[in-house]
Enzyme design. Structure first.
Site, mmCIF file in Angstrom:
data_model
loop_
_atom_site.group_PDB
_atom_site.id
_atom_site.type_symbol
_atom_site.label_atom_id
_atom_site.label_comp_id
_atom_site.label_asym_id
_atom_site.label_seq_id
_atom_site.Cartn_x
_atom_site.Cartn_y
_atom_site.Cartn_z
ATOM 1 N N HIS A 56 22.342 54.135 -2.253
ATOM 2 C CA HIS A 56 21.836 52.977 -1.514
ATOM 3 C C HIS A 56 20.861 53.443 -0.425
ATOM 4 O O HIS A 56 20.791 54.625 -0.099
ATOM 5 C CB HIS A 56 22.999 52.202 -0.909
ATOM 6 C CG HIS A 56 23.755 51.397 -1.931
ATOM 7 N ND1 HIS A 56 24.852 50.645 -1.624
ATOM 8 C CD2 HIS A 56 23.559 51.240 -3.266
ATOM 9 C CE1 HIS A 56 25.297 50.040 -2.717
ATOM 10 N NE2 HIS A 56 24.531 50.400 -3.734
ATOM 11 N N GLU A 58 20.786 53.150 2.801
ATOM 12 C CA GLU A 58 21.317 53.804 4.003
ATOM 13 C C GLU A 58 21.583 55.283 3.738
ATOM 14 O O GLU A 58 21.350 56.138 4.596
ATOM 15 C CB GLU A 58 22.635 53.127 4.441
ATOM 16 C CG GLU A 58 22.495 51.656 4.812
ATOM 17 C CD GLU A 58 22.697 50.726 3.622
ATOM 18 O OE1 GLU A 58 22.225 51.039 2.517
ATOM 19 O OE2 GLU A 58 23.320 49.664 3.822
ATOM 20 N N ASP A 208 0.020 34.217 -30.994
ATOM 21 C CA ASP A 208 -0.540 35.335 -30.209
ATOM 22 C C ASP A 208 0.028 36.689 -30.641
ATOM 23 O O ASP A 208 -0.533 37.709 -30.294
ATOM 24 C CB ASP A 208 -0.239 35.159 -28.702
ATOM 25 C CG ASP A 208 -0.899 33.912 -28.126
ATOM 26 O OD1 ASP A 208 -1.571 33.203 -28.889
ATOM 27 O OD2 ASP A 208 -0.719 33.653 -26.924
ATOM 28 N N LEU A 212 4.418 41.868 -25.224
ATOM 29 C CA LEU A 212 5.210 41.637 -24.009
ATOM 30 C C LEU A 212 5.703 42.935 -23.372
ATOM 31 O O LEU A 212 6.851 43.039 -22.961
ATOM 32 C CB LEU A 212 6.395 40.688 -24.290
ATOM 33 C CG LEU A 212 6.050 39.328 -24.882
ATOM 34 C CD1 LEU A 212 7.305 38.465 -24.955
ATOM 35 C CD2 LEU A 212 4.985 38.597 -24.065
ATOM 36 N N ARG A 215 1.494 47.548 -19.784
ATOM 37 C CA ARG A 215 0.512 48.589 -20.135
ATOM 38 C C ARG A 215 -0.421 48.954 -18.982
ATOM 39 O O ARG A 215 -0.824 50.082 -18.848
ATOM 40 C CB ARG A 215 -0.329 48.128 -21.335
ATOM 41 C CG ARG A 215 0.498 47.897 -22.587
ATOM 42 C CD ARG A 215 -0.385 47.605 -23.790
ATOM 43 N NE ARG A 215 -1.101 46.348 -23.688
ATOM 44 C CZ ARG A 215 -0.598 45.159 -24.017
ATOM 45 N NH1 ARG A 215 0.645 45.065 -24.432
ATOM 46 N NH2 ARG A 215 -1.329 44.060 -23.903
ATOM 47 N N THR A 293 2.936 25.875 -23.900
ATOM 48 C CA THR A 293 3.045 24.624 -23.154
ATOM 49 C C THR A 293 4.388 23.932 -23.350
ATOM 50 O O THR A 293 4.902 23.329 -22.411
ATOM 51 C CB THR A 293 1.979 23.585 -23.576
ATOM 52 O OG1 THR A 293 1.792 23.671 -24.956
ATOM 53 C CG2 THR A 293 0.698 23.793 -22.842
ATOM 54 N N THR A 294 4.941 24.011 -24.552
ATOM 55 C CA THR A 294 6.218 23.315 -24.795
ATOM 56 C C THR A 294 7.299 23.868 -23.878
ATOM 57 O O THR A 294 8.025 23.111 -23.218
ATOM 58 C CB THR A 294 6.644 23.460 -26.273
ATOM 59 O OG1 THR A 294 5.514 23.175 -27.084
ATOM 60 C CG2 THR A 294 7.785 22.548 -26.630
ATOM 61 N N LEU A 296 6.892 25.714 -21.105
ATOM 62 C CA LEU A 296 6.540 25.480 -19.692
ATOM 63 C C LEU A 296 6.839 24.041 -19.292
ATOM 64 O O LEU A 296 7.465 23.786 -18.252
ATOM 65 C CB LEU A 296 5.057 25.802 -19.457
ATOM 66 C CG LEU A 296 4.669 27.288 -19.574
ATOM 67 C CD1 LEU A 296 3.154 27.449 -19.672
ATOM 68 C CD2 LEU A 296 5.211 28.091 -18.391
ATOM 69 N N SER A 298 8.917 21.898 -20.686
ATOM 70 C CA SER A 298 10.362 21.606 -20.684
ATOM 71 C C SER A 298 11.004 22.114 -19.407
ATOM 72 O O SER A 298 11.816 21.414 -18.779
ATOM 73 C CB SER A 298 11.076 22.279 -21.862
ATOM 74 O OG SER A 298 10.456 21.956 -23.057
HETATM 75 C C1 AOF Z 1 23.658 48.422 0.539
HETATM 76 N N1 AOF Z 1 22.549 49.167 0.447
HETATM 77 O O1 AOF Z 1 20.739 49.858 -0.655
HETATM 78 C C2 AOF Z 1 22.062 48.224 -1.692
HETATM 79 C C3 AOF Z 1 23.232 47.413 -1.545
HETATM 80 O O2 AOF Z 1 26.626 48.867 -8.036
HETATM 81 P P1 AOF Z 1 26.394 49.409 -6.682
HETATM 82 O O3 AOF Z 1 27.482 50.300 -6.198
HETATM 83 O O4 AOF Z 1 25.031 50.046 -6.515
HETATM 84 O O5 AOF Z 1 26.457 48.156 -5.670
HETATM 85 C C4 AOF Z 1 25.575 47.106 -5.836
HETATM 86 C C5 AOF Z 1 25.806 46.065 -4.772
HETATM 87 O O6 AOF Z 1 25.682 46.658 -3.473
HETATM 88 C C6 AOF Z 1 24.755 44.965 -4.806
HETATM 89 O O7 AOF Z 1 25.141 43.880 -5.617
HETATM 90 C C7 AOF Z 1 24.670 44.549 -3.348
HETATM 91 O O8 AOF Z 1 25.736 43.697 -2.986
HETATM 92 C C8 AOF Z 1 24.854 45.887 -2.632
HETATM 93 N N2 AOF Z 1 23.553 46.543 -2.534
HETATM 94 N N3 AOF Z 1 23.970 47.517 -0.427
HETATM 95 O O9 AOF Z 1 24.423 48.566 1.508
HETATM 96 C C9 AOF Z 1 21.737 49.128 -0.614
HETATM 97 N N4 AOF Z 1 21.303 48.197 -2.789
HETATM 98 ZN ZN ZN Z 2 25.698 50.406 0.124
#
Ligand code: AOF
Ligand code: ZN
Length: 350
Positions: A56, A58, A208, A212, A215, A293-294, A296, A298
């Site tokens: 994460h 932090e 088309d 998807l 690139r 269009t269909t 979008l 809907s």
């Molecule tokens: C944080 N800092 O940078 C993020 C958070 O599956 P995990 O363990 O990676 O957890 C995902 C969950 O953690 C996500 O759904 C959200 O609630 C939190 N994300 N939290 O403190 C982070 N990415």
């Molecule tokens: Zn976290």
């Protein structure tokens, strides 16, 4: 001793949001999160959530600090409430407590029921000063896909089309004609990289024969989605080449094969709510709808959309398939791409 001013807080949170943005296309379905560690008005560490399953924000920010002895007097800015749960990584709230940081400033509370206030409570119980709600609206916008999925149990839906100056989307017999310019084409590839899935209807798939994929922009290919109620699309089309995971929404049974999965929907119920439910169950947080269009019309009629990006090109066709008409909405942003005007509309809830 440096005393943080509201302007300093905004500057640091903006920096944290900029860092968070770097995870777009890679962090999903996790939120985009950035973190800045400051000490005495100076940035001493930065990080963001780079990749789903990875550390994460932090953790990356704390690890980047080269003067750890300063942490106990640090002020940490994080765009999402630090997590309190043992997921793929240990709780970030515990890490901040262990490092004995002095203050934590948060942009958004985490709506994930596994966290939802527990991260903030943990920090406060440990004696850390916590402030919340700094640049809250910007954070919600950045993580609009994550918040929509958490709060509404459906993916965030982005509609996209290119129309001529006289309001047409294709020629009279649905023949695709080049409407938008080169810069818009690159932007569409960027948009593809930013959303988790792309949807097209049967007629667009047929006429088309789209690939998807992404690139013209760095990023991961999205999940391809196509509606083919009666399985009438030719199996030789690019969508069935097995090169990218593809979901086919249909009313008929057919055995799935690697990278092509048939999802059978009930004819007794409306198609799009079922489809969005299926996508939510598969943790798909956002869908870019590329036509036709269909589909979008809907989604517009059912109010099952969040954002519409309309590329208006100077070209005139004089006739053909009319562009969809937007209902109640607000203009969020407008910019130019080469000769084209791009309008971003947001659905007005109500
Ligand atoms: C944080 N800092 O940078 C993020 C958070 O599956 P995990 O363990 O990676 O957890 C995902 C969950 O953690 C996500 O759904 C959200 O609630 C939190 N994300 N939290 O403190 C982070 N990415
Ligand atoms: Zn976290």
């Amino acid at each position: 001793m440096f005393a943080p001013t509201p302007d300093f807080d905004l500057l640091m949170m903006r920096r944290a949001l900029d860092l968070a943005r770097l995870g777009i296309g890679f962090a999903r379905p996790n939120p985009l999160v950035g973190c800045v560690v400051t000490h005495d008005g100076r940035i001493i560490g930065e990080g963001w959530h780079r990749q789903y399953g990875g550390p994460h924000a932090e953790v990356n920010a704390i690890n980047s600090v080269t003067e750890p002895e300063l942490l106990p007097r640090s002020r940490v800015y994080v765009t999402l409430e630090p997590c309190a749960h043992h997921g793929k990584t240990p709780p970030c709230a515990d890490l901040l407590i262990e490092k004995r940081v002095a203050e934590v400033v948060i942009c958004n509370a985490d709506p994930n029921p596994l966290v939802a206030g527990r991260g903030i409570a943990k920090l406060r119980e440990a004696g850390i000063k916590v402030e919340t709600g700094v640049l809250e609206a910007e954070g919600r916008w950045l993580n609009r896909r994550f918040f929509t999925a958490q709060e509404q149990q459906r993916p965030y839906v982005v509609l996209k089309w290119a129309e001529t100056a006289d309001g047409y989307l294709a020629g009279p017999y649905y023949q695709s004609v080049a409407i938008s310019g080169e810069q818009s084409r690159v932007a569409v590839h960027q948009w593809r990289a930013e959303e988790q899935a792309i949807l097209v209807g049967t007629r667009t798939a047929l006429h088309d024969n789209p690939r998807l994929n992404v690139r013209e922009w760095p990023g991961q290919n999205p999940l391809r989605l196509v509606i083919d109620k009666n399985l009438s699309l030719p199996p030789t089309h690019h969508l069935f080449d097995g090169g990218q995971p593809t979901l086919v929404f249909t009313y008929r049974e057919r055995a799935s094969r690697p990278h092509v999965e048939y999802v059978v929907l009930s004819e007794a119920e409306d198609l799009f709510p079922q489809m969005l439910r299926q996508l939510h169950q598969r943790q798909v947080q956002s869908v870019l709808v590329e036509g036709g269009t269909t589909v979008l019309n809907s989604l517009l009629k059912d109010g099952l959309w969040d954002e519409a990006r309309v590329i208006r090109a100077p070209k005139r066709l004089g006739g053909g398939v009319p562009a969809p008409k937007l209902g109640l909405c607000g203009l969020h942003e407008q910019f130019r791409l080469g000769e084209d005007d791009v309008f971003v509309f947001l659905r007005t809830v109500g």
